[in-house]
Scaffold this active site. Structure first.
Site, PDB file in Angstrom:
ATOM      1  N   GLU A   1      11.678  -4.193  -5.758  1.00  0.00           N
ATOM      2  CA  GLU A   1      10.651  -4.138  -6.942  1.00  0.00           C
ATOM      3  C   GLU A   1      11.505  -3.778  -8.093  1.00  0.00           C
ATOM      4  O   GLU A   1      10.671  -3.994  -9.274  1.00  0.00           O
ATOM      5  CB  GLU A   1       9.608  -3.355  -6.370  1.00  0.00           C
ATOM      6  CG  GLU A   1       8.474  -2.998  -7.434  1.00  0.00           C
ATOM      7  CD  GLU A   1       7.233  -2.099  -6.731  1.00  0.00           C
ATOM      8  OE1 GLU A   1       6.400  -1.917  -7.689  1.00  0.00           O
ATOM      9  OE2 GLU A   1       7.561  -1.838  -5.567  1.00  0.00           O
TER      10      GLU A   1
ATOM     11  N   SER B   1       0.915   3.961  -3.111  1.00  0.00           N
ATOM     12  CA  SER B   1       0.338   5.010  -4.073  1.00  0.00           C
ATOM     13  C   SER B   1      -0.855   5.534  -3.510  1.00  0.00           C
ATOM     14  O   SER B   1      -1.758   4.649  -3.109  1.00  0.00           O
ATOM     15  CB  SER B   1       0.243   4.875  -5.325  1.00  0.00           C
ATOM     16  OG  SER B   1       1.598   4.498  -5.992  1.00  0.00           O
TER      17      SER B   1
ATOM     18  N   GLY C   1       0.870  -1.199  -0.004  1.00  0.00           N
ATOM     19  CA  GLY C   1       0.033  -0.145   0.076  1.00  0.00           C
ATOM     20  C   GLY C   1       0.965   1.128  -0.006  1.00  0.00           C
ATOM     21  O   GLY C   1       1.329   1.703   1.057  1.00  0.00           O
TER      22      GLY C   1
ATOM     23  N   GLU D   1       8.974  10.175 -14.080  1.00  0.00           N
ATOM     24  CA  GLU D   1       9.578  11.491 -13.331  1.00  0.00           C
ATOM     25  C   GLU D   1      10.305  11.295 -11.875  1.00  0.00           C
ATOM     26  O   GLU D   1      11.319  12.148 -11.738  1.00  0.00           O
ATOM     27  CB  GLU D   1       8.201  12.454 -13.327  1.00  0.00           C
ATOM     28  CG  GLU D   1       7.819  13.098 -14.551  1.00  0.00           C
ATOM     29  CD  GLU D   1       6.784  11.918 -15.229  1.00  0.00           C
ATOM     30  OE1 GLU D   1       6.488  12.208 -16.417  1.00  0.00           O
ATOM     31  OE2 GLU D   1       6.434  10.797 -14.579  1.00  0.00           O
TER      32      GLU D   1
END
Length: 379
Positions: free
Chosen positions: A248, A133, A131, A366
């Site tokens: 990740e 974003s 959990g 970004e």
């Protein structure tokens, strides 16, 4: 400065046997898999297949045996992941638990947390989601607003997460929350490991353009979480999650999500002289990314936190994965029946629709390029 020098990460003597083991397992199971699902297969959940991998000792491979792991070499695990992803195996159910949650618990978790979750994860029976974003923060994790208010028994959690892969099959969520109500940006963040069946948690699906369901949004409404759910030290969430994201961002899924499409192109169109240069270029780029990913994996295995290198692998890997369907679509030309029934056509149709999401998972371009720039001393 980031470095992708080849580490002393030589293929172990067992690598060949492991590849044979995985390929034999795939051969037994693949008749039940849809050809198009072999693209981006690490998000396809098949609990039965995950449990089969657990029985064969192919999950939690590098974890200590006392927690249900198998004490194997990190490169042996990398070999298994590479084979599973190259075959397009449906590993989404256990993927995050094996890749991130388990290693994070080994590094920062309590003994109680390890005993509770790790053996089931290694069996392919306990699944996790991350959990991070949020609707108002996206990949800017320093903008997290989901709150955890301290109580005598633990915390009360309120807020929302979005783009949470696998939440609909997960048994637990490792949530980044703000435990200091007056804090801003990176300060005051902590990680809580929360059972998904806790009252007050609601999971809603996010269906992609191709009709697939792997993303979700999660709502926390006065969720009561025990004190023992805290992972690591309170307030250290930012440091912990950046180390977790290196796991990740640097793995083989960062260059193999579109691999099935390349395989089908070679099988169906590889004899066409007009197609062969594209196959050569995409294969060379794939191999370069593989070497970068393996170098980063070696650093992780040595206990380093190669945050910048992992960000580079993910940024370049996402660009590659998104370029594969575009390049193949271009070389096949407008006369190719993209709505056809062949494996190539169906997989191309799927990836044209879903590849844009590859640069959302694990941080947008970004955010990644900001990490890279800071690592290079440019900002």
């Amino acid at each position: 400065m980031p470095s992708f020098a080849i580490h002393p990460f030589a293929t172990p003597d067992t690598a060949g046997a492991l590849r044979d083991q995985v390929r034999a397992l795939v051969a037994e199971c693949e008749a039940d898999w849809d050809a198009a699902d072999r693209a981006n297969s690490w998000s396809i959940a098949d609990p039965g297949f995950s449990q089969r991998l657990g029985r064969e000792g192919l999950i939690g491979m590098i974890w200590p045996e006392r927690y249900g792991g198998h004490g194997r070499d990190p490169l042996e695990r990398y070999v298994v992941l590479e084979e599973l992803l190259a075959a397009g195996a449906p590993v989404g159910a256990h993927w995050i638990a094996d890749r991130q949650t388990g290693p994070l618990l080994l590094r920062y978790g309590t003994e109680e947390q390890r005993r509770k979750y790790l053996p089931g994860m290694a069996k392919g029976e306990i699944y996790a989601c991350i959990g991070l974003s949020e609707p108002g923060a996206g990949s800017d994790l320093a903008g997290v607003r989901t709150s955890a208010r301290r109580t005598d028994a633990g915390w009360i959690v309120n807020g929302q997460k979005v783009w949470t892969t696998g939440a609909h099959v997960a048994h637990a969520i490792l949530a980044l929350v703000r435990t200091d109500p007056g804090s801003e940006r990176q300060a005051g963040l902590s990680q809580l490991l929360i059972d998904m069946d806790t009252p007050g948690i609601t999971v809603r699906p996010i269906i992609n353009l191709a009709g697939q369901h792997d993303f979700n949004e999660i709502f926390f409404e006065d969720v009561e979480v025990p004190r023992g759910a805290l992972v690591g030290a309170e307030g250290d969430g930012w440091k912990q999650v950046t180390a977790e994201l290196a796991l990740e961002r640097s793995g083989p899924e960062r260059y193999l999500s579109s691999y099935a499409l390349l395989r089908y192109l070679i099988a169906e169109q590889g004899g066409d002289p007009a197609v062969q240069p594209v196959i050569g270029r995409l294969t060379a780029e794939l191999w370069t990314l593989r070497q970068m990913s393996m170098s980063t994996a070696a650093k992780l295995a040595e206990g380093e936190d190669p945050v910048v290198e992992a960000a580079i692998v993910k940024d370049l890997g996402n660009s590659y994965e998104q370029a594969v369907p575009t390049a193949i679509q271009a070389v096949l030309g407008p006369d190719f029946d993209s709505a056809g029934a062949s494996d190539l056509a169906r997989t191309l149709d799927l990836l044209v629709q879903t590849a844009p999401s590859f640069s959302l998972r694990g941080g947008t371009r970004e955010i990644l390029r900001g990490i890279i720039a800071r690592g290079l001393g440019l900002r």
